[in-house]
Write an enzyme that holds these catalytic residues in place. Structure first.
Site, PDB file in Angstrom:
ATOM      1  N   HIS A 304       4.090  -7.088  -0.770  1.00 15.45           N
ATOM      2  CA  HIS A 304       4.927  -7.699   0.264  1.00 15.45           C
ATOM      3  C   HIS A 304       4.067  -8.586   1.144  1.00 15.45           C
ATOM      4  O   HIS A 304       2.924  -8.249   1.441  1.00 15.45           O
ATOM      5  CB  HIS A 304       5.611  -6.621   1.122  1.00 15.45           C
ATOM      6  CG  HIS A 304       6.770  -7.147   1.902  1.00 15.45           C
ATOM      7  ND1 HIS A 304       6.626  -7.795   3.100  1.00 15.45           N
ATOM      8  CD2 HIS A 304       8.094  -7.142   1.626  1.00 15.45           C
ATOM      9  CE1 HIS A 304       7.816  -8.156   3.540  1.00 15.45           C
ATOM     10  NE2 HIS A 304       8.729  -7.782   2.660  1.00 15.45           N
ATOM     11  N   ASP A 361      13.014  -4.301  -2.808  1.00 17.45           N
ATOM     12  CA  ASP A 361      13.762  -4.869  -3.932  1.00 17.45           C
ATOM     13  C   ASP A 361      13.644  -4.014  -5.181  1.00 17.45           C
ATOM     14  O   ASP A 361      14.539  -4.002  -6.022  1.00 17.45           O
ATOM     15  CB  ASP A 361      13.261  -6.292  -4.240  1.00 17.45           C
ATOM     16  CG  ASP A 361      13.519  -7.211  -3.082  1.00 17.45           C
ATOM     17  OD1 ASP A 361      14.678  -7.320  -2.686  1.00 17.45           O
ATOM     18  OD2 ASP A 361      12.564  -7.804  -2.558  1.00 17.45           O
TER      19      ASP A 361
HETATM   20  C1  LIG Z   1       5.427 -10.282  -2.379  1.00 19.63           C
HETATM   21  C2  LIG Z   1       4.253 -11.174  -2.732  1.00 19.63           C
HETATM   22  C3  LIG Z   1       4.774 -12.630  -2.883  1.00 19.63           C
HETATM   23  C4  LIG Z   1       3.229 -11.095  -1.580  1.00 19.63           C
HETATM   24  O1  LIG Z   1       2.291 -12.057  -1.802  1.00 19.63           O
HETATM   25  P1  LIG Z   1       0.960 -12.171  -0.925  1.00 19.63           P
HETATM   26  O2  LIG Z   1       1.103 -11.481   0.362  1.00 19.63           O
HETATM   27  O3  LIG Z   1       0.629 -13.612  -0.897  1.00 19.63           O
HETATM   28  O4  LIG Z   1      -0.073 -11.332  -1.760  1.00 19.63           O
HETATM   29  P2  LIG Z   1      -1.231 -11.970  -2.594  1.00 19.63           P
HETATM   30  O5  LIG Z   1      -0.660 -12.942  -3.555  1.00 19.63           O
HETATM   31  O6  LIG Z   1      -2.260 -12.451  -1.633  1.00 19.63           O
HETATM   32  O7  LIG Z   1      -1.769 -10.724  -3.398  1.00 19.63           O
HETATM   33  C5  LIG Z   1      -2.958 -10.031  -3.127  1.00 19.63           C
HETATM   34  C6  LIG Z   1      -3.571  -9.585  -4.448  1.00 19.63           C
HETATM   35  O8  LIG Z   1      -2.650  -8.723  -5.141  1.00 19.63           O
HETATM   36  C7  LIG Z   1      -2.246  -9.305  -6.378  1.00 19.63           C
HETATM   37  N1  LIG Z   1      -0.814  -9.067  -6.486  1.00 19.63           N
HETATM   38  C8  LIG Z   1       0.122  -9.216  -5.501  1.00 19.63           C
HETATM   39  N2  LIG Z   1       1.337  -8.849  -5.922  1.00 19.63           N
HETATM   40  C9  LIG Z   1       1.165  -8.462  -7.212  1.00 19.63           C
HETATM   41  C10 LIG Z   1       2.081  -7.961  -8.170  1.00 19.63           C
HETATM   42  N3  LIG Z   1       3.367  -7.798  -7.857  1.00 19.63           N
HETATM   43  N4  LIG Z   1       1.611  -7.669  -9.398  1.00 19.63           N
HETATM   44  C11 LIG Z   1       0.299  -7.838  -9.689  1.00 19.63           C
HETATM   45  N5  LIG Z   1      -0.608  -8.299  -8.799  1.00 19.63           N
HETATM   46  C12 LIG Z   1      -0.180  -8.604  -7.583  1.00 19.63           C
HETATM   47  C13 LIG Z   1      -2.589 -10.781  -6.265  1.00 19.63           C
HETATM   48  O9  LIG Z   1      -2.775 -11.339  -7.535  1.00 19.63           O
HETATM   49  C14 LIG Z   1      -3.824 -10.730  -5.420  1.00 19.63           C
HETATM   50  O10 LIG Z   1      -4.877 -10.333  -6.256  1.00 19.63           O
HETATM   51  P3  LIG Z   1      -6.404 -10.824  -5.953  1.00 19.63           P
HETATM   52  O11 LIG Z   1      -6.750 -10.310  -4.584  1.00 19.63           O
HETATM   53  O12 LIG Z   1      -7.209 -10.222  -7.043  1.00 19.63           O
HETATM   54  O13 LIG Z   1      -6.349 -12.324  -6.011  1.00 19.63           O
HETATM   55  C15 LIG Z   1       3.579 -10.699  -4.027  1.00 19.63           C
HETATM   56  O14 LIG Z   1       3.095  -9.385  -3.844  1.00 19.63           O
HETATM   57  C16 LIG Z   1       4.514 -10.787  -5.216  1.00 19.63           C
HETATM   58  O15 LIG Z   1       4.634 -11.833  -5.827  1.00 19.63           O
HETATM   59  N6  LIG Z   1       5.196  -9.656  -5.562  1.00 19.63           N
HETATM   60  C17 LIG Z   1       6.149  -9.645  -6.657  1.00 19.63           C
HETATM   61  C18 LIG Z   1       7.444 -10.331  -6.244  1.00 19.63           C
HETATM   62  C19 LIG Z   1       8.298  -9.480  -5.315  1.00 19.63           C
HETATM   63  O16 LIG Z   1       8.471  -8.281  -5.536  1.00 19.63           O
HETATM   64  N7  LIG Z   1       8.820 -10.118  -4.282  1.00 19.63           N
HETATM   65  C20 LIG Z   1       9.694  -9.451  -3.319  1.00 19.63           C
HETATM   66  C21 LIG Z   1       9.036  -9.312  -2.008  1.00 19.63           C
HETATM   67  S1  LIG Z   1      10.085  -8.426  -0.885  1.00 19.63           S
END
Ligand SMILES: CC(C)(COP(=O)(O)OP(=O)(O)OC[C@H]1O[C@@H](n2cnc3c(N)ncnc32)[C@H](O)[C@@H]1OP(=O)(O)O)[C@@H](O)C(=O)NCCC(=O)NCCS
Length: 426
Positions: A304, A361
């Site tokens: 998140h 979600d």
């Molecule tokens: C929600 C989300 C967009 C948050 O993004 P964010 O705060 O920018 O988090 P980051 O992209 O910086 O992620 C941090 C690390 O975790 C990893 N990561 C984050 N979510 C992940 C997931 N769902 N699966 C695998 N790896 C994930 C990233 O690749 C990153 O890895 P790194 O540090 O080795 O580069 C992201 O976690 C995601 O895409 N989740 C899946 C989609 C989802 O469920 N969305 C609904 C949100 S309510």
């Protein structure tokens, strides 16, 4: 003592007031920045920009805190209903019995749609996405007042009308997608039971939802009711800032919510579970793929942007999911995949170290699937839940004398002035 931040640029130094919120959040007030220095700020995605001062919802992502009007989400989940929580969000305090009764009566009174609306539904193709229908029909509501006015001074009635009719529109959009007859709202049923009745009853047989299902949907709607300045709520506020009416503003919110990066994420969870199951992949293989950065595959429903510890809504929904699935005794291979993924991810160092927990979600999709709600309706149900939050923010902004039309600036990076070239010389 008034705090200030000092900005030095070239030979200019200015003091900017620091505003403190009730929970100690600090923000630098830059409203005079351009006038005093000629500078603007650049903040793509608005990650560092406070667009307003708001008293509706408080979130602390590091601590996993979510409060509506100061009330912790855990207490509301335990004691309240979606309708009571809606009144709380819109009016700023818990209703007394008379206020709640009046609100419930208004919701019942406003549930039916004008008969002429059926013609609108019939104009949509059978495979029209329910979110497209929802947005269009909310806008259509703007045209349905007898005298063409929306009586925005009676916001209580207008709010009840919108919340109630959105539920009927949502159910009708589902019926339309299946070519099924519309089922009229039943005035004897409460908000959530009435929605399930309009979704699933047949003219020859009333669908009676079990208490577990009604309670679980109540919970899902309540947990989605507000989340401060997210993409769709900000959209509602931006549109409302031009003094557009409540319906036009909320119809725009539906458009923003539709996107897969926002409300569409619960659909993405189910699509991922389907892909894993149909591809014959094990949960362990899916997890390995999610950890492989080259794969482009993410575990949908995990992680998140705001909650870096845990999502308090997900903790509540996880318990509800265990309860509902157990009681309904649903046998579904996708739910088995979901359980296995959750179990493995919660002990996997990659996910633990990055604080990637299942989010709201993940569980809402699983519960709605177990209830027999089709995936195409997931984001629509999110929209029904978010409606009180949008209304509360629209109302707050409309009553805020300091509110101005939203009009961001930009750093222009296009061509410098050039001379028009006639067609024969290009
Ligand atoms: C929600 C989300 C967009 C948050 O993004 P964010 O705060 O920018 O988090 P980051 O992209 O910086 O992620 C941090 C690390 O975790 C990893 N990561 C984050 N979510 C992940 C997931 N769902 N699966 C695998 N790896 C994930 C990233 O690749 C990153 O890895 P790194 O540090 O080795 O580069 C992201 O976690 C995601 O895409 N989740 C899946 C989609 C989802 O469920 N969305 C609904 C949100 S309510």
């Amino acid at each position: 003592m008034t705090r200030t931040a000092t900005l030095t640029y070239g030979d200019q130094t200015i003091e900017l007031p620091v505003i403190e919120g009730t929970e100690g959040e600090l923000g630098v007030d830059i409203s005079q920045l351009r006038a005093k220095t000629g500078l603007i700020t650049l903040d793509p995605g608005f990650g560092n920009t406070g667009a307003c001062q708001s008293g509706v919802t408080f979130i602390d992502g590091d601590q996993g805190i979510l409060r509506y009007r100061g009330l912790p989400i855990e207490q509301l989940a335990e004691h309240s209903t979606f309708v009571e929580t809606a009144w709380l969000l819109i009016n700023g305090k818990l209703p007394n019995k008379a206020e709640l009764d009046q609100f419930s009566k208004r919701l019942t009174k406003h549930a039916p749609l004008h008969e002429g609306f059926k013609n609108h539904f019939e104009g949509f193709p059978l495979n029209a996405p329910p979110m497209a229908i929802l947005s269009a029909m909310i806008n259509t509501l703007s045209s349905s007042s007898c005298d063409g006015k929306l009586h925005e001074d009676d916001i209580d009635d207008l709010s009840a009308k919108l919340m109630s009719k959105v539920r009927t529109i949502a159910a009708y959009s589902y019926r339309r997608s299946l070519g099924l007859p519309f089922i009229y709202p039943d005035p004897k049923l409460r908000y959530v039971a009435n929605f399930l009745h309009m979704m699933f009853s047949m003219p020859y047989e009333q669908h009676i939802a079990s208490q577990e299902v009604v309670d679980a949907l109540n919970l899902i709607l309540m947990l989605h009711a507000d989340h401060e300045q997210n993409c769709s709520t900000s959209t509602v506020r931006v549109v409302g800032s031009s003094k557009a009416n409540l319906y036009a503003s909320c119809a725009a919110g539906v458009g923003a919510l539709w996107g897969p990066l926002h409300g569409g994420a619960n659909v993405a969870v189910l699509e991922m579970l389907e892909a894993i199951h149909e591809g014959g992949m094990s949960a362990a293989e899916a997890l390995a793929l999610a950890k492989d950065k080259q794969s482009g595959f993410k575990l949908m429903g995990f992680g998140h942007r705001v909650y870096k510890n845990f999502d308090p809504r997900a903790l509540i929904l996880k318990r509800a999911a265990d309860r509902v699935l157990g009681r309904l005794g649903v046998q579904d291979p996708l739910l088995d995949v979901a359980r296995k993924l959750e179990e493995l991810a919660l002990i996997d160092p990659y996910f633990v170290e990055r604080k990637l927990y299942p989010n709201v979600d993940f569980y809402s999709g699983i519960i709605m699937r177990a209830m027999g709600i089709p995936t195409s309706m997931f984001t629509v149900i999110f929209a029904i839940g978010r409606m009180p939050g949008w209304i509360a923010h629209w109302k707050e902004q409309n009553h805020d004398r300091a509110s101005r039309i939203a009009r961001p600036r930009q750093i222009y990076i296009g061509p410098k002035e050039q001379v028009y070239t006639p067609m024969d010389q290009r």
